[in-house]
Motif scaffolding. Structure first.
Motif, PDB file in Angstrom:
ATOM      1  N   ALA A  48     -75.715 -88.827  40.533  1.00 42.60           N
ATOM      2  CA  ALA A  48     -75.900 -90.364  40.860  1.00 42.60           C
ATOM      3  C   ALA A  48     -74.942 -91.239  41.403  1.00 42.60           C
ATOM      4  CB  ALA A  48     -75.709 -90.611  39.196  1.00 42.60           C
ATOM      5  N   ARG A  49     -73.188 -89.717  41.410  1.00 43.54           N
ATOM      6  CA  ARG A  49     -71.928 -89.964  42.802  1.00 43.54           C
ATOM      7  C   ARG A  49     -72.662 -89.954  43.917  1.00 43.54           C
ATOM      8  NH1 ARG A  49     -69.116 -88.146  37.624  1.00 43.54           N
ATOM      9  NH2 ARG A  49     -68.230 -89.814  36.556  1.00 43.54           N
ATOM     10  N   SER A  50     -73.322 -89.432  44.268  1.00 39.71           N
ATOM     11  CA  SER A  50     -74.115 -89.310  45.718  1.00 39.71           C
ATOM     12  C   SER A  50     -74.286 -90.426  46.200  1.00 39.71           C
ATOM     13  CB  SER A  50     -74.482 -87.324  45.344  1.00 39.71           C
ATOM     14  OG  SER A  50     -75.364 -87.593  45.592  1.00 39.71           O
ATOM     15  N   VAL A  51     -75.340 -90.841  45.485  1.00 42.37           N
ATOM     16  CA  VAL A  51     -75.837 -91.666  46.419  1.00 42.37           C
ATOM     17  C   VAL A  51     -74.844 -93.355  47.206  1.00 42.37           C
ATOM     18  CG1 VAL A  51     -77.876 -91.347  44.690  1.00 42.37           C
ATOM     19  CG2 VAL A  51     -76.147 -93.249  44.187  1.00 42.37           C
ATOM     20  N   PRO A  52     -75.393 -94.119  47.552  1.00 41.43           N
ATOM     21  CA  PRO A  52     -74.680 -94.487  48.057  1.00 41.43           C
ATOM     22  C   PRO A  52     -74.114 -95.919  47.633  1.00 41.43           C
ATOM     23  CG  PRO A  52     -76.504 -94.925  49.892  1.00 41.43           C
ATOM     24  CD  PRO A  52     -77.436 -93.809  47.870  1.00 41.43           C
ATOM     25  N   ARG A  53     -73.039 -96.673  47.522  1.00 39.08           N
ATOM     26  CA  ARG A  53     -72.395 -97.590  47.307  1.00 39.08           C
ATOM     27  C   ARG A  53     -73.048 -98.740  46.908  1.00 39.08           C
ATOM     28  NH1 ARG A  53     -68.476-101.592  48.659  1.00 39.08           N
ATOM     29  NH2 ARG A  53     -69.047-100.462  50.485  1.00 39.08           N
ATOM     30  N   ASP A  54     -72.993 -99.238  45.142  1.00 43.45           N
ATOM     31  CA  ASP A  54     -73.946-100.545  45.237  1.00 43.45           C
ATOM     32  C   ASP A  54     -75.582-100.423  45.433  1.00 43.45           C
ATOM     33  OD1 ASP A  54     -71.753-101.504  45.137  1.00 43.45           O
ATOM     34  OD2 ASP A  54     -71.629-103.368  46.942  1.00 43.45           O
ATOM     35  N   VAL A  55     -75.809 -99.235  44.881  1.00 41.45           N
ATOM     36  CA  VAL A  55     -77.189 -98.551  44.695  1.00 41.45           C
ATOM     37  C   VAL A  55     -77.722 -98.917  43.572  1.00 41.45           C
ATOM     38  CG1 VAL A  55     -79.149 -97.179  45.432  1.00 41.45           C
ATOM     39  CG2 VAL A  55     -77.374 -98.322  47.366  1.00 41.45           C
ATOM     40  N   VAL A  56     -77.438 -97.794  42.927  1.00 38.33           N
ATOM     41  CA  VAL A  56     -77.303 -97.493  41.232  1.00 38.33           C
ATOM     42  C   VAL A  56     -76.302 -98.195  40.869  1.00 38.33           C
ATOM     43  CG1 VAL A  56     -78.147 -95.549  40.209  1.00 38.33           C
ATOM     44  CG2 VAL A  56     -79.341 -95.969  41.465  1.00 38.33           C
ATOM     45  N   LEU A  57     -76.313 -98.017  38.895  1.00 40.09           N
ATOM     46  CA  LEU A  57     -75.137 -97.412  38.672  1.00 40.09           C
ATOM     47  C   LEU A  57     -75.575 -96.555  37.249  1.00 40.09           C
ATOM     48  CD1 LEU A  57     -73.930-101.807  37.543  1.00 40.09           C
ATOM     49  CD2 LEU A  57     -73.015 -99.516  39.149  1.00 40.09           C
ATOM     50  N   ALA A  58     -74.946 -95.978  36.983  1.00 37.78           N
ATOM     51  CA  ALA A  58     -75.276 -94.593  35.791  1.00 37.78           C
ATOM     52  C   ALA A  58     -74.174 -94.806  34.687  1.00 37.78           C
ATOM     53  CB  ALA A  58     -75.349 -93.572  36.849  1.00 37.78           C
ATOM     54  N   GLY A  59     -74.510 -94.297  33.715  1.00 37.63           N
ATOM     55  CA  GLY A  59     -73.655 -94.479  32.774  1.00 37.63           C
ATOM     56  C   GLY A  59     -74.274 -93.470  31.287  1.00 37.63           C
ATOM     57  N   ALA A  60     -73.699 -92.401  31.483  1.00 39.58           N
ATOM     58  CA  ALA A  60     -73.839 -91.383  29.718  1.00 39.58           C
ATOM     59  C   ALA A  60     -73.183 -91.694  28.483  1.00 39.58           C
ATOM     60  CB  ALA A  60     -73.328 -89.740  30.420  1.00 39.58           C
ATOM     61  N   GLY A  61     -73.956 -91.803  27.493  1.00 37.00           N
ATOM     62  CA  GLY A  61     -73.407 -91.845  26.088  1.00 37.00           C
ATOM     63  C   GLY A  61     -73.241 -90.154  25.175  1.00 37.00           C
ATOM     64  N   PRO A  62     -72.618 -90.317  24.463  1.00 33.19           N
ATOM     65  CA  PRO A  62     -71.978 -89.851  23.862  1.00 33.19           C
ATOM     66  C   PRO A  62     -73.005 -88.396  22.668  1.00 33.19           C
ATOM     67  CG  PRO A  62     -71.422 -90.641  22.756  1.00 33.19           C
ATOM     68  CD  PRO A  62     -72.277 -90.994  23.511  1.00 33.19           C
ATOM     69  N   VAL A  63     -73.139 -86.719  23.212  1.00 33.09           N
ATOM     70  CA  VAL A  63     -73.648 -85.881  22.829  1.00 33.09           C
ATOM     71  C   VAL A  63     -74.390 -86.915  21.390  1.00 33.09           C
ATOM     72  CG1 VAL A  63     -74.276 -84.123  22.132  1.00 33.09           C
ATOM     73  CG2 VAL A  63     -73.086 -84.626  24.377  1.00 33.09           C
ATOM     74  N   ALA A  64     -75.152 -86.869  20.977  1.00 35.50           N
ATOM     75  CA  ALA A  64     -76.162 -86.846  19.801  1.00 35.50           C
ATOM     76  C   ALA A  64     -76.490 -85.977  19.106  1.00 35.50           C
ATOM     77  CB  ALA A  64     -77.102 -88.039  19.544  1.00 35.50           C
ATOM     78  N   ALA A  65     -75.950 -85.250  18.035  1.00 37.50           N
ATOM     79  CA  ALA A  65     -76.074 -84.238  16.852  1.00 37.50           C
ATOM     80  C   ALA A  65     -77.372 -83.955  16.696  1.00 37.50           C
ATOM     81  CB  ALA A  65     -75.444 -84.435  16.202  1.00 37.50           C
ATOM     82  N   GLY A  66     -78.160 -85.263  15.902  1.00 38.86           N
ATOM     83  CA  GLY A  66     -79.555 -85.241  15.954  1.00 38.86           C
ATOM     84  C   GLY A  66     -80.564 -86.136  16.382  1.00 38.86           C
ATOM     85  N   LEU A  67     -81.773 -86.176  15.943  1.00 36.71           N
ATOM     86  CA  LEU A  67     -82.345 -87.649  16.647  1.00 36.71           C
ATOM     87  C   LEU A  67     -81.660 -88.942  16.106  1.00 36.71           C
ATOM     88  CD1 LEU A  67     -86.016 -85.811  16.071  1.00 36.71           C
ATOM     89  CD2 LEU A  67     -84.376 -85.758  18.221  1.00 36.71           C
ATOM     90  N   SER A  68     -80.845 -89.021  15.187  1.00 37.99           N
ATOM     91  CA  SER A  68     -81.122 -90.178  14.195  1.00 37.99           C
ATOM     92  C   SER A  68     -80.185 -90.728  15.509  1.00 37.99           C
ATOM     93  CB  SER A  68     -80.172 -89.564  12.998  1.00 37.99           C
ATOM     94  OG  SER A  68     -79.315 -89.240  12.586  1.00 37.99           O
ATOM     95  N   GLY A  69     -79.256 -89.755  16.531  1.00 36.65           N
ATOM     96  CA  GLY A  69     -77.866 -90.033  17.256  1.00 36.65           C
ATOM     97  C   GLY A  69     -78.594 -91.192  18.147  1.00 36.65           C
ATOM     98  N   LEU A  70     -79.276 -91.202  18.448  1.00 38.23           N
ATOM     99  CA  LEU A  70     -79.925 -91.003  19.865  1.00 38.23           C
ATOM    100  C   LEU A  70     -80.260 -93.163  20.244  1.00 38.23           C
ATOM    101  CD1 LEU A  70     -82.579 -88.921  20.496  1.00 38.23           C
ATOM    102  CD2 LEU A  70     -81.009 -88.646  21.225  1.00 38.23           C
ATOM    103  N   PRO A  71     -79.823 -93.491  19.079  1.00 45.34           N
ATOM    104  CA  PRO A  71     -79.631 -94.636  19.473  1.00 45.34           C
ATOM    105  C   PRO A  71     -78.602 -95.325  19.710  1.00 45.34           C
ATOM    106  CG  PRO A  71     -81.401 -94.648  17.841  1.00 45.34           C
ATOM    107  CD  PRO A  71     -80.888 -93.295  17.730  1.00 45.34           C
ATOM    108  N   ALA A  72     -78.475 -94.835  19.254  1.00 45.48           N
ATOM    109  CA  ALA A  72     -76.059 -94.970  19.287  1.00 45.48           C
ATOM    110  C   ALA A  72     -75.444 -94.560  20.236  1.00 45.48           C
ATOM    111  CB  ALA A  72     -75.406 -94.385  18.662  1.00 45.48           C
ATOM    112  N   SER A  73     -76.470 -93.481  21.506  1.00 50.48           N
ATOM    113  CA  SER A  73     -75.816 -92.448  22.154  1.00 50.48           C
ATOM    114  C   SER A  73     -76.996 -93.814  23.718  1.00 50.48           C
ATOM    115  CB  SER A  73     -76.933 -91.036  22.789  1.00 50.48           C
ATOM    116  OG  SER A  73     -75.885 -90.384  23.614  1.00 50.48           O
ATOM    117  N   ARG A  74     -77.900 -93.689  23.575  1.00 52.08           N
ATOM    118  CA  ARG A  74     -78.684 -94.689  24.122  1.00 52.08           C
ATOM    119  C   ARG A  74     -77.814 -96.327  24.263  1.00 52.08           C
ATOM    120  NH1 ARG A  74     -80.832 -98.714  23.165  1.00 52.08           N
ATOM    121  NH2 ARG A  74     -81.139 -99.167  20.743  1.00 52.08           N
ATOM    122  N   GLU A  75     -76.835 -96.875  22.825  1.00 49.29           N
ATOM    123  CA  GLU A  75     -76.402 -98.425  23.454  1.00 49.29           C
ATOM    124  C   GLU A  75     -74.619 -98.082  24.171  1.00 49.29           C
ATOM    125  OE1 GLU A  75     -75.646 -99.248  18.828  1.00 49.29           O
ATOM    126  OE2 GLU A  75     -77.815 -99.947  18.995  1.00 49.29           O
TER     127      GLU A  75
END
Length: 581
Positions: A413-440
């Protein structure tokens, strides 16, 4: 009753296996005199009306099926031993159903499929089916013949003996896993693989271990072979050769592009797509052509699946991914998620300057999101993606002991031209129940980046990609503002008055105070951010104090101004400025 045994080898998947792979209820077995363990060699369409017209009977669908029809079935391309015949236009209760069944039986068909109507089969048809060798099946209402044909052919291809699938690696892939197929074939040929449909659109490509040559880069970024290149290959006769042979076709290297090998993927006479192998930083393997021929055979069930089920399955999988990210852990299986594996959620958003939803930046951003989705699938087995408007969600599985599985994807994502895409990563979720928090958390990162871009001075470059741990303070401020916003809008005061004045009169007092606060109350730096003279800024700040009582020198007013102006920036220009309550 048949008087001869069809001369065929008792090999191939059984009718039972094939029926087990299609949607339950699509077909019903009415009579199976030899059981459903009979082998099937093909799935073909039979239009009895056309057959009779060719015979010159002139009686249409009501005519009987003479020995010539059986001979035609046995000797023609549609009469391969052991096929499943789809009798288009024939209802199971119609008079011609018995003729079709007898012709199919004489041809050695494994089964014949008729349309089920309001009435059931006649007693004479059931009796004849019980005495014969061909299974009688009916197609349920609501199912089209094209859909039935596609699903049966896909099931037949997927049920082929293991030896027909080529390497064990290809044979072990999940049906329809085109990215896994591309990576596996790349390992076999020692190069980079692109899988294309017959219109030269990219369906999948292998991970990039080396810098791709310009053509591969253009093809991946555009998700299709450039039109000028398609015209070039068509006019040179390359495509004609590719589509007319079952062998590998070579495209020699030139000054710009690496050597390429291509082969069509076929299911009988139908071309499903093509596999392209390009030298990837080193020459292709010596046996690359042989490996590509094997891979083309192994690719048939995967491309058939994509053609028949792929789009609908992709929509269902996207829905399951969204449900999982909202906390529905029961959607994990349909989403393709392994329950006991850690995942991180990455959110990428096509960035648009406010008020310009149709800008070229949005179009470019959407295209980059498509490429990121392909890249995610090629990046690591087990990555799943889902689109929602201008956003792409990616669930990235973590390897053993891996702390940041999203790093490579963020680098893309960093390699694409500026002002085209914003990208963020959430923390690693240890289990399925942690995925909503990683998404948020990932969504918060994107919001932080969006605000950074919106508040930056003209010409200043800011990062458009980040992980959550890089923006914790700003993300925390956003969470606080979310809670404070309802209360703020129910209040009134100096900052509210200034914001409303700016909205009503187009003045820039709020922008001036914002720049001043962002510059830590440094008048010179704030003036440079606004591209005005420092004296102009001083005048505006003085007027804000005189007109509204907004004095940045007062700590309490400074705090309220920072909160109020941040919240005001969330509201689109021209929106109603009235407060709640």
């Amino acid at each position: 009753m048949p008087t001869h045994e069809p001369d065929r080898r008792e090999t191939g998947p059984s009718l039972e296996q094939i029926l087990g792979l299609i949607d339950p209820g699509m077909l019903d077995v009415v009579v199976a005199p030899r059981g459903t363990g009979v082998p099937v060699t093909d799935v073909v369409l039979l239009d009895p009306g056309e057959e009779r017209e060719d015979e010159g009977t002139g009686t249409g669908h009501g005519a009987g099926c003479e020995d010539g029809d059986a001979e035609r079935l046995e000797g023609g391309t549609r009469a391969a031993p052991g096929p499943v015949l789809l009798a288009v236009g024939v209802e199971v209760a119609s008079p011609e159903a018995l003729d079709v069944l007898r012709a199919a039986d004489r041809a050695g068909a494994a089964a014949v499929v008729l349309r089920r109507g309001a009435r059931g089969p006649r007693a004479t048809l059931l009796e004849a089916a019980g005495r014969g060798r061909t299974a009688l099946l009916t197609r349920r209402p609501g199912q089209g013949w094209t859909e039935v044909l596609g699903r049966l052919r896909t099931a037949l291809a997927h049920s082929a003996p293991a030896g027909a699938a080529g390497s064990a690696g290809v044979g072990a892939l999940r049906l329809g896993d085109l990215s896994g197929l591309a990576n596996t074939v790349a390992d076999l040929v020692g190069g980079a693989i692109t899988i294309e449909d017959p219109q030269s659109r990219v369906l999948a490509y292998s991970r990039m271990d080396h810098e791709p040559d310009p053509m591969r880069r253009l093809t991946i970024l555009g998700q299709e072979v450039p039109r000028w290149r398609v015209v070039e290959l068509r006019e040179s006769g390359f495509f004609q050769t590719l589509w007319s042979t079952e062998d590998v076709v070579r495209l020699p290297a030139d000054e710009q592009y690496a050597e390429r090998l291509a082969i069509a993927v076929r299911h009988g006479p139908e071309v499903l797509g093509s596999l392209w192998a390009a030298a990837d930083g080193r020459p292709l393997a010596g046996d690359a052509a042989a490996a590509l021929r094997t891979a083309a055979r192994a690719a048939v069930p995967h491309l058939s699946h994509h053609q028949t089920w792929g789009r609908a399955a992709a929509r269902a999988r996207e829905g399951a991914v969204h449900a999982l990210l909202k906390g529905n852990v029961r959607a994990a299986h349909e989403a393709g998620i392994t329950a006991d594996r850690p995942y991180a959620v990455v959110v990428a958003e096509a960035y648009a300057v406010h008020g310009e939803p149709a800008s070229s930046a949005v179009t470019a951003g959407q295209r980059v999101l498509d490429v990121l989705a392909l890249q995610a699938a090629a990046y690591r087995p087990g990555c799943v993606t889902a689109r929602s408007g201008r956003q792409l969600y990616v669930l990235v599985p973590a390897g053993d002991g891996e702390a940041d599985p999203s790093r490579s994807l963020l680098a893309t994502a960093r390699s694409v031209p500026r002002d085209v895409v914003l990208a963020g990563a959430g923390p690693v979720a240890a289990g399925l129940s942690g995925l909503p928090a990683s998404r948020e958390a990932a969504e918060l990162v994107v919001r932080v980046l969006r605000e950074r871009v919106a508040r930056r001075p003209a010409g200043e470059v800011v990062s458009a990609v980040a992980a959550y741990d890089e923006v914790v303070p700003e993300a925390t401020v956003l969470r606080l503002l979310d809670r404070v916003e309802p209360l703020w809008e129910a209040l009134s005061g100096p900052v509210h008055a200034m914001v409303e004045h700016d909205r009503a009169h187009g003045s820039a007092y709020g922008d001036s105070v914002t720049a001043y606060l962002d510059a830590s109350c440094d008048t010179g730096a704030a003036a440079r951010r606004l591209n005005v003279h420092p004296n102009t800024l001083r005048y505006r700040l003085r007027r804000a104090r005189e007109l509204f009582g907004v004095d940045p020198a007062d700590p309490a007013v400074r705090l309220l101004a920072d909160i109020g102006l941040r919240l005001a920036a969330r509201r689109p220009p021209g929106a109603d400025g009235a407060r709640r309550g």
